[in-house]
Design a protein around this motif. Structure first.
Motif, PDB file in Angstrom:
ATOM      1  N   LYS A 255       0.802  -1.224   0.000  1.00  0.00           N
ATOM      2  CA  LYS A 255       0.000   0.000   0.000  1.00  0.00           C
ATOM      3  C   LYS A 255       0.837   1.277   0.000  1.00  0.00           C
ATOM      4  O   LYS A 255       0.301   2.375  -0.071  1.00  0.00           O
ATOM      5  N   LEU A 256       2.157   1.148   0.095  1.00  0.00           N
ATOM      6  CA  LEU A 256       3.005   2.313   0.279  1.00  0.00           C
ATOM      7  C   LEU A 256       3.357   2.983  -1.048  1.00  0.00           C
ATOM      8  O   LEU A 256       3.622   2.309  -2.051  1.00  0.00           O
ATOM      9  N   GLY A 257       3.367   4.314  -1.032  1.00  0.00           N
ATOM     10  CA  GLY A 257       3.857   5.074  -2.170  1.00  0.00           C
ATOM     11  C   GLY A 257       5.368   4.988  -2.257  1.00  0.00           C
ATOM     12  O   GLY A 257       6.042   4.484  -1.346  1.00  0.00           O
ATOM     13  N   PHE A 258       5.929   5.511  -3.333  1.00  0.00           N
ATOM     14  CA  PHE A 258       7.360   5.363  -3.582  1.00  0.00           C
ATOM     15  C   PHE A 258       8.211   5.983  -2.475  1.00  0.00           C
ATOM     16  O   PHE A 258       9.119   5.342  -1.941  1.00  0.00           O
ATOM     17  N   TRP A 259       7.940   7.237  -2.120  1.00  0.00           N
ATOM     18  CA  TRP A 259       8.788   7.914  -1.140  1.00  0.00           C
ATOM     19  C   TRP A 259       8.588   7.355   0.267  1.00  0.00           C
ATOM     20  O   TRP A 259       9.531   7.325   1.073  1.00  0.00           O
TER      21      TRP A 259
END
Length: 562
Positions: A255-259
């Motif tokens: 579920k995590l975005g790139f940054w």
């Protein structure tokens, strides 16, 4: 010859001192017993209670399709793992706290032996460098590993010692016996699957690059894999003959975005992970970069190359761990259910082995530079041991205000509740608010709520009807339950993801909304709440009595469904 004997004598003295320090480290567990303070998360709130429930059920050798009625009206026996696990037997033979203490001691002793043999035979061979061999091994053995993992991570040095000896053709019966016995005190899915994967890659590299078939080495890897598969036959059966969907089928992990993922890389690299804590931040990380700096203009021999491999591998493991939760994986995970039900992020469970090998090899590289560097390394070893001793459970959890084992399970208090209810525990079901259901389970109550690795998905959906209005109030709880659900708890939006409201708490629940009709339909009759419910009547609950005792961490408000 005289120098050799002198070094051997000095090394033996250090070994004796190391044994004394390890005895000192585990001594609070034996001296304090149930008054000791130990880890709550994924320990007191789950595993220790599971062992007792399984013991009391008489289902240690229960059939593949058998269930334990004490939990969720019939938790599959397979949820508690194999009966051929050493820790299961300890908890079947001894009271919980004694079994736990023995397990801690066994794990730390063999962690020390394994790392010491590995360093002495393969990485730090020089006789005069014995302080590195001994004290890095002690440091590794004192890391705050996840208790129920046993030797799943801390047994890896012992296994690597055996495999490398077999690979080099220098093996005896000891190496083979090690590989046969280790699976009985470790977990395949919580450590050794990932370790054996890389042993397989090492054999493949030898086969393709060095043109060495080395079938003896290959057979040793295969032997250990087969033993694990036989021991974990319940897991194998569930994979080969899948039954109804489980709670794991709804896991949403990526579920995590790139940054956010990049931040997690650095967090894991510098701080580690709760299940494989290495406490490497203050001493080992700075030392590792110092070694790298000192190597930059030097000729790289075999030891320097090994250090670089370890350094890079450590980074790769943190990157892999973080990016397993990157949302870019999700489309693939939706198509391949195994990627959701099996946590491949756990390759990072190799990090304790890698970090402490890197600590030893890096220290040895600096050790060889001269007398002043040797003093520096000795200081680093002492500092790391101080860090580890300061992280002893008795210190950490006592200072943090966590309850002792006796205060947590509060057996006398819950026996009083049982007597007050006055019916056989199997004739009614309970659930808890503001405290872990493992406490009620440990005390023999039959619970509708639970914390387990997996359970029937149909039960999760049915239980959700009880707490649906509370989940609607809190997007965080809703996501937590719907996209994971391992903690099948009576969630209350006002309380959030906090499950330990001790008796000094001033919190009160003002607007509880649960479906007691569904609760009652599932067999629920009583709720144990750690805080008062001011609108109990609106939920069809009748307050019965408050239970409080000096040796308990909790004040229990007993409510009965109308």
């Amino acid at each position: 010859m005289c120098n050799f004997q002198k070094n051997l004598s000095q090394e033996n003295k250090h070994l004796y001192l190391a044994i004394l320090l390890m005895i000192l480290y585990v001594s609070p567990l034996f001296i304090l017993g149930e008054n000791a303070h130990i880890r709550v998360h994924d320990n007191l709130d789950s595993n220790i209670a599971w062992y007792k429930v399984l013991k009391d059920s008489g289902q240690l050798f229960g059939g593949i399709n058998s269930t334990l009625p004490q939990i969720i009206n019939g938790l599959p026996r397979n949820a508690f793992g194999t009966e051929f696990s050493g820790i299961q037997w300890l908890h079947n033979l001894f009271p919980s706290m004694l079994a736990y203490s023995i397990s801690q001691t066994i794990t730390r002793v063999f962690a020390f032996i394994g790392m010491y043999l590995l360093l002495k035979n393969h990485f730090v061979r020089e006789k005069e460098a014995y302080p590195i061999r001994v004290w890095v091994s002690v440091a590794f053995a004192l890391t705050p590993f996840w208790p129920s993992g046993m030797l799943s991570t801390l047994g890896m040095p012992l296994a690597l010692w055996a495999f490398l000896n077999i690979r080099e053709g220098k093996h005896t019966w000891k190496e083979w016996l090690t590989l046969i016995l280790l699976p009985f005190y470790s977990s395949f899915v919580l450590g050794f699957f990932f370790f054996l994967f890389f042993m397989g890659l090492l054999w493949l590299r030898d086969f393709l690059v060095k043109r060495k078939s080395n079938w003896r080495f290959f057979s040793s890897i295969l032997l250990m894999v087969l033993i694990y598969l036989l021991i974990e036959y319940r897991l194998v059966y569930s994979l080969v003959f899948p039954d109804a969907p489980t709670s794991r089928n709804e896991f949403v992990s990526s579920k995590l975005g790139f940054w956010h993922t990049i931040r997690l890389v650095f967090k894991n690299y510098f701080l580690g992970h709760t299940h494989v804590l290495t406490l490497h931040t203050l001493v080992i990380v700075p030392l590792s970069f110092l070694v790298l700096w000192m190597m930059k203009n030097k000729k790289r021999e075999w030891l320097e190359k090994r250090y670089l491999y370890l350094f890079m591998f450590n980074i790769v493991l943190s990157v892999w761990y973080a990016f397993w939760f990157y949302k870019g994986w999700e489309p693939l995970k939706e198509r391949v259910s195994l990627l959701n039900t099996f946590n491949f992020a756990r390759f990072h469970f190799l990090r304790p082995l890698i970090i402490y090998l890197m600590f030893a090899v890096g220290s040895y590289l600096l050790w060889r530079l001269g007398k002043n560097w040797r003093r520096f390394i000795k200081i680093c070893l002492i500092l790391q041991l101080i860090v580890l001793f300061a992280a002893n459970d008795e210190i950490v959890y006592r200072v943090a205000g966590k309850p002792s084992v006796k205060q947590f399970y509060a057996t006398s208090q819950f026996h009083e509740i049982e007597k007050y209810i006055g019916k056989p525990q199997s004739s009614y079901r309970v659930a808890s608010i503001g405290l872990h259901p493992a406490i009620a389970q440990y005390n023999g109550f039959y619970t509708l709520d639970t914390y387990n690795n997996f359970y029937p998905l149909s039960y999760k959906h049915e239980f959700r009807k009880i707490i649906s209005k509370e989940l609607d109030k809190s997007p965080t709880l809703k996501e937590y339950f719907d996209e994971w659900g391992g903690r099948c708890y009576l969630y209350v939006a006002q309380l959030g993801k906090r499950y330990e409201y001790k008796k000094d708490s001033k919190v009160k629940i003002y607007h509880l909304q649960i479906n007691t009709d569904v609760f009652k339909k599932m067999g629920g009759q009583y709720i144990f709440s750690a805080v008062p419910i001011l609108n109990a009547a609106e939920n069809g609950l009748v307050f019965k009595k408050v239970f409080e005792q000096r040796d308990s961490a909790w004040r229990i408000y007993l409510y009965q469904v109308k």
